[in-house]
Design a protein around this motif. Sequence first.
Motif, PDB file in Angstrom:
ATOM      1  N   ASP A 217       0.853  -1.185   0.000  1.00 52.94           N
ATOM      2  CA  ASP A 217       0.000   0.000   0.000  1.00 52.94           C
ATOM      3  C   ASP A 217       0.890   1.236   0.000  1.00 52.94           C
ATOM      4  O   ASP A 217       1.654   1.460   0.940  1.00 52.94           O
ATOM      5  CB  ASP A 217      -0.910  -0.008   1.235  1.00 52.94           C
ATOM      6  CG  ASP A 217      -2.015   1.040   1.151  1.00 52.94           C
ATOM      7  OD1 ASP A 217      -1.890   1.971   0.326  1.00 52.94           O
ATOM      8  OD2 ASP A 217      -2.996   0.922   1.907  1.00 52.94           O
ATOM      9  N   THR A 219      -0.298   4.306  -0.115  1.00 52.74           N
ATOM     10  CA  THR A 219      -1.095   5.462   0.300  1.00 52.74           C
ATOM     11  C   THR A 219      -1.070   5.673   1.808  1.00 52.74           C
ATOM     12  O   THR A 219      -1.669   6.630   2.298  1.00 52.74           O
ATOM     13  CB  THR A 219      -2.545   5.292  -0.152  1.00 52.74           C
ATOM     14  OG1 THR A 219      -3.136   4.166   0.515  1.00 52.74           O
ATOM     15  CG2 THR A 219      -2.621   5.086  -1.660  1.00 52.74           C
ATOM     16  N   LEU A 220      -0.404   4.793   2.564  1.00 52.16           N
ATOM     17  CA  LEU A 220      -0.427   4.907   4.023  1.00 52.16           C
ATOM     18  C   LEU A 220       0.355   6.123   4.485  1.00 52.16           C
ATOM     19  O   LEU A 220       1.451   6.398   3.990  1.00 52.16           O
ATOM     20  CB  LEU A 220       0.167   3.646   4.656  1.00 52.16           C
ATOM     21  CG  LEU A 220      -0.635   2.351   4.449  1.00 52.16           C
ATOM     22  CD1 LEU A 220       0.137   1.172   4.996  1.00 52.16           C
ATOM     23  CD2 LEU A 220      -1.999   2.465   5.106  1.00 52.16           C
ATOM     24  N   THR A 240       7.364  -4.468  -5.370  1.00 50.27           N
ATOM     25  CA  THR A 240       5.904  -4.445  -5.261  1.00 50.27           C
ATOM     26  C   THR A 240       5.298  -5.175  -6.439  1.00 50.27           C
ATOM     27  O   THR A 240       5.945  -5.360  -7.479  1.00 50.27           O
ATOM     28  CB  THR A 240       5.369  -3.002  -5.224  1.00 50.27           C
ATOM     29  OG1 THR A 240       3.971  -3.022  -4.987  1.00 50.27           O
ATOM     30  CG2 THR A 240       5.637  -2.288  -6.543  1.00 50.27           C
ATOM     31  N   GLN A 242       2.470  -3.861  -7.550  1.00 50.95           N
ATOM     32  CA  GLN A 242       1.628  -2.803  -8.094  1.00 50.95           C
ATOM     33  C   GLN A 242       2.431  -1.910  -9.033  1.00 50.95           C
ATOM     34  O   GLN A 242       3.647  -1.802  -8.920  1.00 50.95           O
ATOM     35  CB  GLN A 242       1.044  -1.959  -6.969  1.00 50.95           C
ATOM     36  CG  GLN A 242       0.186  -2.761  -5.993  1.00 50.95           C
ATOM     37  CD  GLN A 242      -0.454  -1.872  -4.956  1.00 50.95           C
ATOM     38  OE1 GLN A 242      -0.766  -0.724  -5.223  1.00 50.95           O
ATOM     39  NE2 GLN A 242      -0.640  -2.410  -3.758  1.00 50.95           N
ATOM     40  N   HIS A 246       0.035   5.552  -7.654  1.00 47.32           N
ATOM     41  CA  HIS A 246       0.587   5.729  -6.312  1.00 47.32           C
ATOM     42  C   HIS A 246       1.992   5.139  -6.202  1.00 47.32           C
ATOM     43  O   HIS A 246       2.833   5.661  -5.459  1.00 47.32           O
ATOM     44  CB  HIS A 246      -0.329   5.072  -5.274  1.00 47.32           C
ATOM     45  CG  HIS A 246      -1.598   5.829  -5.047  1.00 47.32           C
ATOM     46  ND1 HIS A 246      -1.624   7.110  -4.553  1.00 47.32           N
ATOM     47  CD2 HIS A 246      -2.896   5.477  -5.265  1.00 47.32           C
ATOM     48  CE1 HIS A 246      -2.885   7.521  -4.462  1.00 47.32           C
ATOM     49  NE2 HIS A 246      -3.679   6.546  -4.896  1.00 47.32           N
ATOM     50  N   SER A 352      -2.604 -11.155  -5.481  1.00 47.08           N
ATOM     51  CA  SER A 352      -3.163  -9.802  -5.522  1.00 47.08           C
ATOM     52  C   SER A 352      -4.617  -9.776  -5.969  1.00 47.08           C
ATOM     53  O   SER A 352      -5.232  -8.711  -6.012  1.00 47.08           O
ATOM     54  CB  SER A 352      -2.339  -8.919  -6.479  1.00 47.08           C
ATOM     55  OG  SER A 352      -0.997  -8.857  -6.067  1.00 47.08           O
ATOM     56  N   ALA A 355      -7.369  -8.251  -3.570  1.00 45.47           N
ATOM     57  CA  ALA A 355      -7.343  -6.788  -3.506  1.00 45.47           C
ATOM     58  C   ALA A 355      -7.906  -6.180  -4.786  1.00 45.47           C
ATOM     59  O   ALA A 355      -8.650  -5.193  -4.759  1.00 45.47           O
ATOM     60  CB  ALA A 355      -5.918  -6.298  -3.267  1.00 45.47           C
ATOM     61  N   THR A 359     -11.379  -3.581  -5.645  1.00 48.18           N
ATOM     62  CA  THR A 359     -11.140  -2.269  -6.229  1.00 48.18           C
ATOM     63  C   THR A 359     -12.204  -1.968  -7.278  1.00 48.18           C
ATOM     64  O   THR A 359     -12.640  -2.849  -8.014  1.00 48.18           O
ATOM     65  CB  THR A 359      -9.740  -2.225  -6.875  1.00 48.18           C
ATOM     66  OG1 THR A 359      -8.765  -2.581  -5.888  1.00 48.18           O
ATOM     67  CG2 THR A 359      -9.427  -0.841  -7.421  1.00 48.18           C
ATOM     68  N   TYR A 442      -2.250  -4.201 -10.575  1.00 48.14           N
ATOM     69  CA  TYR A 442      -1.869  -5.257  -9.640  1.00 48.14           C
ATOM     70  C   TYR A 442      -0.991  -6.320 -10.295  1.00 48.14           C
ATOM     71  O   TYR A 442      -0.750  -7.368  -9.703  1.00 48.14           O
ATOM     72  CB  TYR A 442      -3.120  -5.908  -9.041  1.00 48.14           C
ATOM     73  CG  TYR A 442      -3.737  -5.083  -7.934  1.00 48.14           C
ATOM     74  CD1 TYR A 442      -3.241  -5.156  -6.636  1.00 48.14           C
ATOM     75  CD2 TYR A 442      -4.801  -4.212  -8.195  1.00 48.14           C
ATOM     76  CE1 TYR A 442      -3.799  -4.389  -5.617  1.00 48.14           C
ATOM     77  CE2 TYR A 442      -5.357  -3.441  -7.178  1.00 48.14           C
ATOM     78  CZ  TYR A 442      -4.858  -3.535  -5.893  1.00 48.14           C
ATOM     79  OH  TYR A 442      -5.400  -2.784  -4.879  1.00 48.14           O
TER      80      TYR A 442
END
Length: 947
Positions: A217, A219-220, A240, A242, A246, A352, A355, A359, A442
């Motif tokens: 993540d 965005t944390l 990652t 992703q 982001h 993934s 998740a 989305t 993802y």
Amino acid sequence: MLTEENFGAGVPGSRKDSKIPSIDTVYRRFAGEGITWEFVDAVIDICSGEDLEQQQQWTAEALALWNAAQNRPTPPRGAVLPPPPAPQWPIMIGAVPVLASAFQPRTAVRERIDRMRAGHETVVLSQVLAGGGGIGKSQLAASYARQAVRDGTDLVVWAHAADPVDVLLAYAEAAVAVQVPGVSGAPDRVREDAGRFLNWLSTTQRSWLVVLDDVADFTLPGPLWPGSSLRGNGRVLATTRQRGAHASGGGRAIVTMDVYEPEEGVDYLRERLTTAGFPYLIDERAGELSEALGRLPLALGHAAAYMVNQHRTCADYLELFRERTRTLDAVLPPEADTELYGRPVTAALLISLDAAQRTEPQGLAAPAIRLAGLLDPAGHPRDLWTTRSATRYLAAQRAAGVRELHGPGLPATAEEPDSGAPEPQPVTADEALSVLAVLHNYNLLSSYPAGVPLPHREPVAAHREVSVHALTARAARDTTSEPRRQQSAAIFALFELWPEEDHTDHRLAFSLRANTAALRESVGSEVLQLFPGFALRQRAGLSLLHAGLHQEAVAHWTEDLEANLRELGPEHESTLAARANLAAALSQAGRAAEAAVLQKQVAVEFERLRGADDPATLTARSNLASSYTEMGLHNDAETLKEQVLAARERVLGVLHEDTVRSRNNLALTYEITGRFEEALALKERVVAERAHLVGPGRPGGPDHPETLVARAALASSYAQAGRVAEAMKIEEEVLAARERVLGPDHRDTLNSRLALASSYAQAGRPEVAVPMQVQAAAALRRVLGVDHPDTLSAMANVAVSFRRAGQHDKAVRLSERVLAGRSRVLGRDHPDTLISAGNLVNAYATAGEVERALKMAELLVLQQQRVFGPGDETTLSGLHAVALLRVHRGEAVLAEDPARAAEDAALAIAAVGPHVEPRLPPLDEVLADANRLAELARAALERQARS
């Protein structure tokens, strides 16, 4: 101190119904400090006890256990602690993974990483290695970390970043280890210590590397990403799955990772098996195995371990892997995880997906990846997802997922929808394309616009915009319990997307053929024999014929015919259509005799079932006539074509497309049989008529392939009639249109290029003609294969051009290859084979090898007399060649051996004397030369006798 936020929700039946911390919470708080289970239990007792004196006792016990874990004595109450020792550089925080056996350095990826990092002096460049599961991201990051240690980097921090708490704990531990000012080291000050550590990184002169592995993540909030470095002496490397916006925000740079390069995959297998003591398991199919596994490092590691454990060679394992009845986890089992990856391959590839499913647009990711998993891993058209078939499938699957979650007892999938359920909420085309973006972000598939250049592969091809790794696709199929809905959706979507005529978008047709083949491979040929698969299968087979892919077409229609015979019987229309299409494929492959047998069977059956004038019967008879032409049976072909044309004019009308096609076919045969004026008139009429066949479904208009065929045929007639300028103008226009409509590598396009080159040569422009012929022949060899009749014809033309250009050695070698190829493919008596033999005679003669030329010419004329008859023009040309070679050799030896010259003259006269009919001007010319040679030889012999 542990704070209230770390406590669970009260444990029923405890000494008091208060909140106590879980074992996991305690362990996370003190991770990396060498704690024991006794310490964990003591902390929980402290938090849950009621008696103050008892709590003090447990606290003392916990402190003793803590200090024992830290290898230091428990200080007496009130003692002053000594200052900690100075840091011992270099320092490593966290457990860097051990490099896998036969680790591949990934040189190309490293070069991109290092180039991207160059030039960042004071700002930390956070590089994010992005890729799907099992791609080798963590291994590459670990190699960087270990290299940093070897290079003397002062601080290396490795943090598992799937959970941000682990990152904070690693930072806090590092802050204590490097003695950041103001750091407490207290468990309840982890966040503050982590922040101080990041500040220290931005000001220290020490060199450092921070690796954040498996970021989930981006965005944390909170202190997770170092931002600056005093002298450019620090760097951040992250991994990652992703690759959304982001991931590249906050000054981060994405480095896309893909599978091994082809040579890396084979090198891995060779090194892994060799170091394990099993080098003999490597065989010639290692490269094929690596490709079958998609060159995925995780899969190659599992496969190599399986091969070692089971003593399987690459070839053995490849056959096992390709069995559709085996799941991915069966051929890449968990016990083969010798590198301790920790998850089954299927789970690793799809980790993934949950998740992505959550989305927006929610509920579409899983059905989308399962549909994509049926298609070609090399890519499928993005437009497929906007078809009605695809959006209806996604809507039904999303509705099934909602019913599964909120409606107990209702079906869990959309394979058997509940008849009483409301119509599912539609999925729009925008939503369908949005879910592709989600899956792309993802790393479950790749979705790029056509033409986009990618650092790790060729630019994205048109109609190949969406691709799924082969093993991800297989994992998606393995996790689909009832695949019928996905299979039907894929079949309908491909069929819906197929253009009405392939030439309108040949790149799309190519992609759809490849995806149909991949679908057949993944679901089995039997699925495409049933509804709705048979319609797609037939469309793909016709597309193979249109593209001139004769080998693939023969295989396709052979299988289709066998299935129809088995399921429908020999008289069913589908069986007859399959037999006719197989005949067309055999004809394209140059197997005219086999094609004619099948075409005759079809014609007889249609006439028996439907009558002599039925359009299907006439089509079958027309195809049979074409096979006769290819076999050299020109008289039979001419008679049959005239009959078919007359019947079509009577039954269908003079301007029906089939009638026009028959007229063109007859014109081609008239040319072969010497009726040139009639042929030219028919061709001009056909070109004019094509202009009127315009409209939906009608084969007309200036760029229609059938119109281009007619114009090319007319240009050929103009060239033969000496109207070279007119021929070249038409051929240039046809070539340009075919390149635009059919593509540069289509068989018709390449034949147009050859025809234009011949016209250039005829017009006295060999400097343009010969290179064009050579290039076109090479392209035909690449596209159709070396033994295809079109390829052999192109090579024959090149050989003739070499001879005319004085390149005699090249002409001889190429002429020999063409003759051998045509003898093998077409047979020794085929007209084209005999033409090649004549060309080789000419090549030998012009190269000065008169003896070889004469010997071959005398054998050839016997064969020509047997095949064509004594009065055929081809036979007369052969006799002319024999006489001419005899005269040339006689003239060469006249001075030294007049007797032999006289013999050659006599044999030449015998070959082309007045008894040979019909008379052609070249025969009379060579006969005159032979008579003159005979007189000269007689005179020389008389002089020799007198002396």
